[in-house]
Design a protein around this motif. Sequence first.
Motif, PDB file in Angstrom:
ATOM      1  N   PHE A  71     -22.835 -22.666  73.317  1.00  0.00           N
ATOM      2  CA  PHE A  71     -23.269 -22.702  74.706  1.00  0.00           C
ATOM      3  C   PHE A  71     -24.205 -23.873  74.992  1.00  0.00           C
ATOM      4  O   PHE A  71     -24.680 -24.022  76.112  1.00  0.00           O
ATOM      5  CB  PHE A  71     -23.943 -21.375  75.076  1.00  0.00           C
ATOM      6  N   SER A  72     -24.490 -24.670  73.979  1.00  0.00           N
ATOM      7  CA  SER A  72     -25.326 -25.848  74.153  1.00  0.00           C
ATOM      8  C   SER A  72     -24.831 -26.929  73.201  1.00  0.00           C
ATOM      9  O   SER A  72     -25.510 -27.320  72.257  1.00  0.00           O
ATOM     10  CB  SER A  72     -26.800 -25.520  73.877  1.00  0.00           C
ATOM     11  N   ALA A  73     -23.617 -27.391  73.464  1.00  0.00           N
ATOM     12  CA  ALA A  73     -22.957 -28.335  72.562  1.00  0.00           C
ATOM     13  C   ALA A  73     -22.538 -29.584  73.337  1.00  0.00           C
ATOM     14  O   ALA A  73     -22.274 -29.514  74.541  1.00  0.00           O
ATOM     15  CB  ALA A  73     -21.735 -27.679  71.920  1.00  0.00           C
ATOM     16  N   PRO A  74     -22.483 -30.733  72.680  1.00  0.00           N
ATOM     17  CA  PRO A  74     -22.053 -31.961  73.354  1.00  0.00           C
ATOM     18  C   PRO A  74     -20.548 -31.963  73.592  1.00  0.00           C
ATOM     19  O   PRO A  74     -19.807 -31.147  73.026  1.00  0.00           O
ATOM     20  CB  PRO A  74     -22.455 -33.048  72.356  1.00  0.00           C
ATOM     21  N   ASP A  75     -20.112 -32.884  74.405  1.00  0.00           N
ATOM     22  CA  ASP A  75     -18.683 -33.077  74.637  1.00  0.00           C
ATOM     23  C   ASP A  75     -18.153 -34.036  73.580  1.00  0.00           C
ATOM     24  O   ASP A  75     -18.484 -35.223  73.611  1.00  0.00           O
ATOM     25  CB  ASP A  75     -18.458 -33.641  76.033  1.00  0.00           C
ATOM     26  N   PRO A  76     -17.343 -33.550  72.638  1.00  0.00           N
ATOM     27  CA  PRO A  76     -16.884 -34.454  71.564  1.00  0.00           C
ATOM     28  C   PRO A  76     -16.041 -35.615  72.075  1.00  0.00           C
ATOM     29  O   PRO A  76     -15.930 -36.637  71.393  1.00  0.00           O
ATOM     30  CB  PRO A  76     -16.070 -33.525  70.655  1.00  0.00           C
ATOM     31  N   ALA A  77     -15.485 -35.479  73.272  1.00  0.00           N
ATOM     32  CA  ALA A  77     -14.651 -36.566  73.812  1.00  0.00           C
ATOM     33  C   ALA A  77     -15.471 -37.809  74.131  1.00  0.00           C
ATOM     34  O   ALA A  77     -14.914 -38.911  74.224  1.00  0.00           O
ATOM     35  CB  ALA A  77     -13.924 -36.086  75.061  1.00  0.00           C
ATOM     36  N   THR A  78     -16.789 -37.659  74.271  1.00  0.00           N
ATOM     37  CA  THR A  78     -17.619 -38.822  74.584  1.00  0.00           C
ATOM     38  C   THR A  78     -17.816 -39.738  73.389  1.00  0.00           C
ATOM     39  O   THR A  78     -18.180 -40.899  73.561  1.00  0.00           O
ATOM     40  CB  THR A  78     -19.000 -38.376  75.099  1.00  0.00           C
ATOM     41  N   ARG A  79     -17.570 -39.206  72.176  1.00  0.00           N
ATOM     42  CA  ARG A  79     -17.714 -40.020  70.975  1.00  0.00           C
ATOM     43  C   ARG A  79     -16.588 -39.678  70.001  1.00  0.00           C
ATOM     44  O   ARG A  79     -16.799 -39.016  68.977  1.00  0.00           O
ATOM     45  CB  ARG A  79     -19.079 -39.794  70.311  1.00  0.00           C
ATOM     46  N   PRO A  80     -15.394 -40.153  70.290  1.00  0.00           N
ATOM     47  CA  PRO A  80     -14.251 -39.814  69.433  1.00  0.00           C
ATOM     48  C   PRO A  80     -14.363 -40.365  68.020  1.00  0.00           C
ATOM     49  O   PRO A  80     -13.644 -39.916  67.117  1.00  0.00           O
ATOM     50  CB  PRO A  80     -13.062 -40.418  70.182  1.00  0.00           C
ATOM     51  N   GLU A  81     -15.275 -41.322  67.803  1.00  0.00           N
ATOM     52  CA  GLU A  81     -15.433 -41.903  66.465  1.00  0.00           C
ATOM     53  C   GLU A  81     -16.291 -41.024  65.556  1.00  0.00           C
ATOM     54  O   GLU A  81     -16.472 -41.344  64.374  1.00  0.00           O
ATOM     55  CB  GLU A  81     -16.052 -43.300  66.571  1.00  0.00           C
TER      56      GLU A  81
ATOM     57  N   PRO B 120     -27.811 -30.907  72.287  1.00  0.00           N
ATOM     58  CA  PRO B 120     -26.624 -31.758  72.420  1.00  0.00           C
ATOM     59  C   PRO B 120     -26.932 -33.223  72.664  1.00  0.00           C
ATOM     60  O   PRO B 120     -26.115 -34.094  72.343  1.00  0.00           O
ATOM     61  CB  PRO B 120     -25.874 -31.135  73.605  1.00  0.00           C
ATOM     62  N   ALA B 121     -28.119 -33.525  73.222  1.00  0.00           N
ATOM     63  CA  ALA B 121     -28.462 -34.918  73.481  1.00  0.00           C
ATOM     64  C   ALA B 121     -28.545 -35.733  72.196  1.00  0.00           C
ATOM     65  O   ALA B 121     -28.405 -36.967  72.227  1.00  0.00           O
ATOM     66  CB  ALA B 121     -29.782 -34.999  74.245  1.00  0.00           C
ATOM     67  N   LEU B 122     -28.764 -35.050  71.062  1.00  0.00           N
ATOM     68  CA  LEU B 122     -28.888 -35.777  69.797  1.00  0.00           C
ATOM     69  C   LEU B 122     -27.538 -36.054  69.148  1.00  0.00           C
ATOM     70  O   LEU B 122     -27.476 -36.481  67.996  1.00  0.00           O
ATOM     71  CB  LEU B 122     -29.799 -35.000  68.842  1.00  0.00           C
ATOM     72  N   PHE B 123     -26.470 -35.837  69.885  1.00  0.00           N
ATOM     73  CA  PHE B 123     -25.143 -36.296  69.449  1.00  0.00           C
ATOM     74  C   PHE B 123     -25.174 -37.795  69.184  1.00  0.00           C
ATOM     75  O   PHE B 123     -24.487 -38.309  68.305  1.00  0.00           O
ATOM     76  CB  PHE B 123     -24.129 -35.954  70.540  1.00  0.00           C
ATOM     77  N   ASP B 124     -26.026 -38.517  69.944  1.00  0.00           N
ATOM     78  CA  ASP B 124     -26.128 -39.966  69.779  1.00  0.00           C
ATOM     79  C   ASP B 124     -26.787 -40.374  68.474  1.00  0.00           C
ATOM     80  O   ASP B 124     -26.727 -41.542  68.084  1.00  0.00           O
ATOM     81  CB  ASP B 124     -26.933 -40.572  70.934  1.00  0.00           C
ATOM     82  N   ALA B 125     -27.444 -39.419  67.781  1.00  0.00           N
ATOM     83  CA  ALA B 125     -28.120 -39.764  66.533  1.00  0.00           C
ATOM     84  C   ALA B 125     -27.148 -40.026  65.399  1.00  0.00           C
ATOM     85  O   ALA B 125     -27.535 -40.584  64.361  1.00  0.00           O
ATOM     86  CB  ALA B 125     -29.076 -38.642  66.128  1.00  0.00           C
ATOM     87  N   VAL B 126     -25.877 -39.647  65.552  1.00  0.00           N
ATOM     88  CA  VAL B 126     -24.876 -39.826  64.501  1.00  0.00           C
ATOM     89  C   VAL B 126     -24.324 -41.250  64.530  1.00  0.00           C
ATOM     90  O   VAL B 126     -24.008 -41.788  65.598  1.00  0.00           O
ATOM     91  CB  VAL B 126     -23.713 -38.833  64.679  1.00  0.00           C
ATOM     92  N   ARG B 127     -24.202 -41.818  63.358  1.00  0.00           N
ATOM     93  CA  ARG B 127     -23.573 -43.133  63.247  1.00  0.00           C
ATOM     94  C   ARG B 127     -22.076 -43.042  63.540  1.00  0.00           C
ATOM     95  O   ARG B 127     -21.481 -41.978  63.378  1.00  0.00           O
ATOM     96  CB  ARG B 127     -23.763 -43.677  61.830  1.00  0.00           C
ATOM     97  N   PRO B 128     -21.450 -44.142  63.948  1.00  0.00           N
ATOM     98  CA  PRO B 128     -19.987 -44.138  64.057  1.00  0.00           C
ATOM     99  C   PRO B 128     -19.359 -43.732  62.724  1.00  0.00           C
ATOM    100  O   PRO B 128     -19.825 -44.120  61.664  1.00  0.00           O
ATOM    101  CB  PRO B 128     -19.661 -45.598  64.401  1.00  0.00           C
ATOM    102  N   ARG B 129     -18.345 -42.888  62.806  1.00  0.00           N
ATOM    103  CA  ARG B 129     -17.637 -42.322  61.651  1.00  0.00           C
ATOM    104  C   ARG B 129     -18.520 -41.343  60.873  1.00  0.00           C
ATOM    105  O   ARG B 129     -18.198 -40.994  59.741  1.00  0.00           O
ATOM    106  CB  ARG B 129     -17.080 -43.419  60.735  1.00  0.00           C
ATOM    107  N   GLY B 130     -19.612 -40.894  61.499  1.00  0.00           N
ATOM    108  CA  GLY B 130     -20.429 -39.846  60.919  1.00  0.00           C
ATOM    109  C   GLY B 130     -19.925 -38.475  61.353  1.00  0.00           C
ATOM    110  O   GLY B 130     -18.821 -38.333  61.893  1.00  0.00           O
ATOM    111  N   ALA B 131     -20.751 -37.450  61.126  1.00  0.00           N
ATOM    112  CA  ALA B 131     -20.337 -36.075  61.408  1.00  0.00           C
ATOM    113  C   ALA B 131     -21.443 -35.337  62.162  1.00  0.00           C
ATOM    114  O   ALA B 131     -22.628 -35.479  61.834  1.00  0.00           O
ATOM    115  CB  ALA B 131     -20.012 -35.337  60.116  1.00  0.00           C
TER     116      ALA B 131
END
Length: 254
Positions: free
Chosen positions: A184-194, A166-177
Amino acid sequence: MPTSLPAVLGWDLAGTVAHAPAGSGFRVGDRVLAMTAQLGTGVGSMAEYVAFDPGFVARVPDGVKLEEAAALPLAGVTATQLLRGTPDRAGKRILLIGAQGGVGAHLAARLLDEPDAHTDLLVRPSDLPAWQERRAGRPGGGAVLTEPGDVRAGSYDIVIDAGGAPALFDAVRPRGAFLTVTPFSAPDPATRPEVAYTLISVELNREDLEDVVEAAARGVAPRPELTVLPFEEAAEAHRRLERGGFRGKLLLVP
């Protein structure tokens, strides 16, 4: 997840048809594979005989052994449905996390054959030589990485997490996917609504089963290392999995 006991466990299976009602599309003796969402259906696969809705069963082509077919359903169908849910991949930078796993290997087999996409694979250090060899000569561009710290923030259009990072959620560009198969090991999508966030839940589907086993017959689907144990050693099979570090697929046979 709560399960009523006693229960028959297991998702995947392959075998031969023992009884086929009229109109099912199958005949006695047909070689087939199937999958069952045991927690939802109450039907497990660890049995000598299993009754299935024929809509969730597919034939096994010649050239694919039943043992190999039994290792395909859950991982292969999950990968098929995840790729169907990704945005257009042409010209995009993609990061696949966990290519060495069951789902990840099926994803990598398809992504590395897409010449218009740039796919980087993130694998365990011990798997680096094998995956460098596998990606050599494939039409898609990209590198094989082993350290999450080497992944730069905002450097990918699409991140597919098949390994629970989940820490690699930051690897996505804004407006990426960002797509994941690890609830059981997923990021919080609310931290990056874009970022478009998708948690894939596999669904039983005959067409996807057929797609997976036909890919195996063509030699384009991964064929994992198999460890085969008799039904009488089911408890030992679970102990091996619980210890961690198990590689490949563990099959139980009558």
